[in-house]
Design a protein around this motif. Structure first.
Motif, short mmCIF file in Angstrom:
data_model
loop_
_atom_site.label_atom_id
_atom_site.label_comp_id
_atom_site.label_asym_id
_atom_site.label_seq_id
_atom_site.Cartn_x
_atom_site.Cartn_y
_atom_site.Cartn_z
N SER A 134 64.08 78.74 63.88
CA SER A 134 64.57 80.01 63.29
C SER A 134 65.08 80.57 64.55
CB SER A 134 63.66 80.73 62.42
OG SER A 134 62.79 81.06 63.17
N GLN A 135 64.60 80.44 65.68
CA GLN A 135 65.08 81.21 66.83
C GLN A 135 66.23 80.34 67.96
OE1 GLN A 135 64.20 84.33 67.14
NE2 GLN A 135 62.82 83.79 65.40
N HIS A 136 66.79 79.43 67.13
CA HIS A 136 67.65 78.35 67.89
C HIS A 136 69.15 79.35 68.25
CE1 HIS A 136 69.50 78.18 63.73
NE2 HIS A 136 70.57 77.73 64.51
N GLN A 137 69.77 78.51 69.14
CA GLN A 137 71.23 79.27 69.33
C GLN A 137 72.06 78.27 68.67
OE1 GLN A 137 71.81 82.23 71.45
NE2 GLN A 137 69.88 82.43 70.62
N PHE A 138 73.36 78.84 68.47
CA PHE A 138 74.36 78.11 67.86
C PHE A 138 74.76 76.85 68.58
CE2 PHE A 138 79.03 77.75 66.75
CZ PHE A 138 78.83 76.96 65.54
N SER A 139 74.53 77.14 70.09
CA SER A 139 74.98 75.86 71.02
C SER A 139 74.03 74.72 71.04
CB SER A 139 75.13 76.18 72.30
OG SER A 139 73.89 76.85 72.76
N ASP A 140 72.80 75.05 70.31
CA ASP A 140 71.57 74.16 70.25
C ASP A 140 71.78 72.99 69.31
OD1 ASP A 140 70.60 75.64 72.37
OD2 ASP A 140 68.95 76.61 70.97
N ILE A 141 72.52 73.32 68.34
CA ILE A 141 72.56 72.35 67.17
C ILE A 141 73.54 71.10 67.55
CG2 ILE A 141 72.43 74.28 65.57
CD1 ILE A 141 75.30 73.79 64.50
N PHE A 142 74.37 71.17 68.42
CA PHE A 142 75.27 70.31 68.68
C PHE A 142 74.74 69.18 69.78
CE2 PHE A 142 78.00 73.81 67.64
CZ PHE A 142 78.63 73.25 66.57
N LEU A 143 74.68 67.91 69.43
CA LEU A 143 74.39 67.02 70.22
C LEU A 143 75.33 66.53 71.44
CD1 LEU A 143 72.50 64.50 67.74
CD2 LEU A 143 71.36 66.03 69.64
N ASN A 144 76.63 66.97 70.96
CA ASN A 144 77.68 66.66 71.95
C ASN A 144 78.21 68.04 72.34
OD1 ASN A 144 80.11 65.90 73.41
ND2 ASN A 144 80.71 64.55 71.89
N ASP A 145 78.14 68.56 73.57
CA ASP A 145 78.55 69.79 74.07
C ASP A 145 80.15 69.86 73.61
OD1 ASP A 145 75.84 70.41 74.86
OD2 ASP A 145 76.44 69.60 76.88
N GLN A 146 81.08 68.81 73.87
CA GLN A 146 82.35 69.13 73.49
C GLN A 146 82.59 69.77 72.21
OE1 GLN A 146 84.57 68.75 76.33
NE2 GLN A 146 85.99 69.30 74.66
N ASP A 147 81.69 69.22 71.09
CA ASP A 147 82.07 69.55 70.07
C ASP A 147 81.58 71.30 69.69
OD1 ASP A 147 82.61 67.37 68.72
OD2 ASP A 147 80.44 66.92 68.45
N HIS A 148 80.57 71.78 70.54
CA HIS A 148 80.42 73.14 70.44
C HIS A 148 81.65 73.79 71.30
CE1 HIS A 148 78.69 76.92 72.75
NE2 HIS A 148 78.65 77.12 71.30
N LEU A 149 81.96 73.34 72.33
CA LEU A 149 82.93 74.06 72.97
C LEU A 149 84.39 74.08 72.04
CD1 LEU A 149 82.46 72.24 76.66
CD2 LEU A 149 82.12 74.43 76.15
N GLU A 150 84.78 72.78 71.50
CA GLU A 150 85.81 72.82 70.68
C GLU A 150 85.68 74.03 69.73
OE1 GLU A 150 87.58 70.08 67.11
OE2 GLU A 150 86.50 69.03 68.94
N ILE A 151 84.70 74.27 68.76
CA ILE A 151 84.49 74.98 67.89
C ILE A 151 84.69 76.67 68.44
CG2 ILE A 151 82.09 75.60 67.59
CD1 ILE A 151 82.58 74.88 64.57
N MET A 152 83.93 76.77 69.51
CA MET A 152 84.08 77.92 69.96
C MET A 152 85.54 78.71 70.56
SD MET A 152 81.32 79.41 69.67
CE MET A 152 81.36 80.95 70.29
N GLN A 153 86.09 77.67 71.22
CA GLN A 153 87.48 77.63 71.58
C GLN A 153 88.59 77.98 70.53
OE1 GLN A 153 88.52 78.03 75.03
NE2 GLN A 153 90.80 78.21 74.31
N ALA A 154 88.24 77.30 69.36
CA ALA A 154 89.03 77.50 68.09
C ALA A 154 88.84 78.93 67.46
CB ALA A 154 88.90 76.34 67.25
N LEU A 155 87.65 79.30 67.43
CA LEU A 155 87.27 80.65 66.87
C LEU A 155 88.00 81.65 67.91
CD1 LEU A 155 83.60 80.16 65.97
CD2 LEU A 155 85.37 80.54 64.35
N LEU A 156 88.09 81.70 68.93
CA LEU A 156 88.63 82.49 69.91
C LEU A 156 90.11 82.50 69.71
CD1 LEU A 156 88.13 84.63 72.30
CD2 LEU A 156 88.51 82.51 73.77
#
Length: 684
Positions: free
Chosen positions: A181-203
């Motif tokens: 319950s204390q995880h960070q959004f970035s923790d869920i991704f096994l591939n760091d590139q997926d997290h970067l992609e979604i954050m860049q798109a949100l921005l």
């Protein structure tokens, strides 16, 4: 004990409740009982309320606390709710102090939507229970009831993340899937590139969607994730609303379907379709050349026939495995079908280097293949086509490698041939002939000429050998030595042989009706002899009224007799019992001898023309054959008699019959009876 959970284990005992050990005094809960907000304690393990204030009794429509505590909530509880409650219990044990959610409860079956603050509470026996406090009751409109119910029961995981990436809210499905319950959004991704992609798109765009491999409490899964930029309704600060759907099974099914679409199921190699796509997608500016190695297993049919198809499959799988171990990571191996494989080698810069790699592969393939108690030695024939990606035309490259493979087969197998233009011209001409033969069979371009055979003492024509010719529309009359070997290699000999057999049988019927007492001799190829259609045709003609099967002689070569003696003898006896005669053609060129062939029901031996052309040096061999043949009671025919000297020697030597250009070349049926004017012709 973890921080955040209320401990009532040391309180005085409450009135006993079935299935619980909760203890507390009225004093301890006196204040709680007077609260207007409904409050109750729920024993998750036993699905019972173990404490409730008056407001909770009113909410649950119970006349008093004792009645409410006696209710077994599990009876009307869905499996989904049970699962959620177990998840809450786990969350409390892990240290989550509390969380707030809308729930729909059903007092006496009537739906009521309430906002509840849930807190972990240790029961008297140390088990984790749940403290429930209603902080708001929604209007019980159908829309509100349904939305609260949907949020609770949906499998869609909904999480509101702060701008820093921490979770502000998780619905039950999200909590059930979360690693913590204390995880960070970035923790869920096994591939760091997926997290970067979604954050860049949100921005940049405010929203994004992708399918990503994620970490969950159940291990690695595939989630279809949608994210939208928004504000936290409680604080007004920037946040992100993330919904996720577990698509692991769908992803696995699609990956499997894609694998099956690209792969050969027996060996795991790529298939022809994938190979074509790969070659056509090669970068045109690639440095170096590519080499396509087209290979197949020599005499693979014999492996299947001799050891069984299971062993054949083992051979194919092991060859594929050996090839994969020998090639580089960017090279690929594909199975085109049957025992045919293709290796695509990238980055070929020197011919010597390529030759070395081909040699290593062939050495790996030549190692014996073991399966249970069976050991098989295998060789392969290889055709190689070298090309540059900018000139890569799949069909052309594959055809060139196939042409080179064909030459390797022609040279005796277990060879390697590198394609060049000269080889291409030769094989293309050969293949054009193959196509013309097939067309000629369909269009009736083949004809039969007959060559007479005479009894040397009486000078009577006793037989006519049916010999096929090809009346090519452009090349004219083509002799059998040009097309018969091609027909044998391609299998077209069976269709051609069947046609010759039927023409010969029909000619025998016609001559019998005309009163011409002449035998018709018809050649049967080894493949035709093995085909069961032969016996079927012979039976059909034997049952035809007026058919003179005793005037049909079937010529087979010595190599037909090599193999299963019992099976061959049985088939020959069946043919003889139908009334036909059997002759051995080209005797002396094979592996048999007279003592060997005496086991079979033969009527005639035809000495190969090479012995006749070698007279008088070959005279002793011919005399030996004549002597032994008379002992086993078979007729001897000398083929290839071309001179009077040959004729005189054979007459003096006691040969029974002769055949050759000295008497007559093969002629059309219309000219046959007039083809030997110097010899008597017999009609009855």
């Amino acid at each position: 004990m973890k921080t955040g959970a209320i401990d009532i284990a040391n309180a005085s005992a409450l009135p006993e409740c079935p299935g619980t050990n909760v203890a507390a005094t009225d004093d301890a809960f006196a204040i709680v009982r007077r609260l207007r907000a409904p409050v109750w304690i729920f024993d998750i393990d036993h699905s019972r309320i173990v404490f409730a204030n008056d407001a909770a009794c009113t909410l649950w429509q119970a006349k008093d606390e004792a009645e409410l505590r006696a209710r077994d909530f599990k009876q009307d509880m869905s499996a989904m709710v049970l699962k959620r409650l177990k998840q809450y219990q786990f969350d409390f044990i892990e240290g989550d102090a509390s969380f707030t959610e809308y729930w729909t409860i059903y007092p006496n079956g009537i739906p009521v939507s309430v906002m509840v603050v849930y807190t972990g509470i240790y029961l008297a026996d140390g088990r984790m229970g749940m403290h429930c406090e209603v902080v708001d009751s929604k209007d019980d409109t159908p829309e509100n009831l349904r939305s609260a119910e949907a949020l609770l029961h949906t499998d869609v995981m909904i999480t509101l993340y702060s701008i820093m990436g921490g979770p502000l809210y998780m619905n039950p499905a999200a909590r059930n899937a979360a690693i913590s319950s204390q995880h960070q959004f970035s923790d869920i991704f096994l591939n760091d590139q997926d997290h970067l992609e979604i954050m860049q798109a949100l921005l940049e765009h405010g929203e994004h969607r992708l399918v990503a491999k994620v970490s969950t409490g159940a291990g690695a899964r595939w989630h279809d994730i949608s994210a939208k930029r928004c504000n936290d309704a409680a604080t007004g600060k920037p946040a992100a609303l993330v919904t996720a759907i577990d698509v692991t099974e769908l992803k696995v099914a699609r990956d499997k379907a894609r694998y099956l679409a690209d792969r050969d199921q027996l060996t795991g190699c790529y298939n022809r379709a994938y190979l074509q796509q790969h070659i056509e997608a090669l970068p045109k500016d690639q440095v170096g050349l590519c080499a396509l190695l087209y290979f197949d297993v020599d005499r693979f049919k014999q492996i299947n026939d001799g050891f069984g198809h299971e062993m054949g499959d083992v051979v194919l799988r092991q060859l594929a495995t050996r090839a994969r171990l020998m090639i580089r990571s960017d090279d690929i191996i594909a199975r085109l079908g049957g025992d045919e494989f293709v290796l695509l080698l990238h980055g070929v810069t020197q011919h010597e280097q390529l030759e070395q790699r081909v040699t290593q592969l062939r050495q790996a393939f030549s190692e014996p293949i073991h399966h249970t108690a069976t050991h098989v030695n295998v060789t392969v024939s290889v055709g190689v086509s070298v090309f540059h990606p900018k000139d890569a035309d799949f069909n052309a490259v594959l055809s060139n490698a196939d042409i080179a493979l064909y030459i390797s087969k022609q040279q005796g197998r277990n060879k390697v041939t590198y394609f060049d233009d000269e080889i291409g011209d030769t094989v293309r001409e050969r293949r054009q002939i193959e196509a013309d033969i097939k067309h000629g069979l369909q269009k009736g371009e083949f004809i039969i000429h007959y060559q007479p055979r005479v009894e040397i003492q009486t000078k009577k024509i006793v037989s006519a050998e049916a010999l096929v010719r090809w009346n090519h529309p452009k090349r004219g009359l083509i002799m059998p030595e040009t097309f018969i070997p091609i027909c044998e290699e391609t299998g077209m000999i069976e269709a051609l042989g069947q046609w010759v057999l039927e023409v010969g049988c029909n000619q025998a019927i016609e001559w019998a009706q005309q009163g011409v007492d002449i035998e018709v001799s018809i050649n049967i190829s080894p493949r035709q002899f093995q085909n069961e259609e032969l016996l079927g045709t012979l039976r059909r003609y034997a049952q035809t009224p007026g058919f003179p099967q005793q005037k049909i002689e079937l010529e087979i070569t010595e190599n037909v007799l090599i193999g299963d003696d019992e099976q061959i003898a049985r088939k020959l006896h069946e043919i003889v019992e139908l009334g036909y005669r059997i002759a051995i053609d080209d005797f002396g060129t094979g592996y048999s001898n007279l003592s060997y062939i005496s086991r079979f029901p033969l009527n005639c031996i035809k000495i190969d023309k090479s012995f006749i052309s070698g007279l008088p040096e070959t005279g002793p061999i011919i005399r030996l054959i004549l002597t032994l043949a008379k002992q086993i009671g078979v007729v001897v025919v000398a083929e290839g008699v071309e001179t009077k000297a040959d004729y005189d020697w054979l007459l003096e030597g006691g040969c029974d019959q002769i055949q050759g250009y000295y008497l007559s070349e093969p002629v059309p049926v219309e000219a046959f009876l007039e083809s030997v004017p110097t010899l008597d012709q017999s009609k009855t």
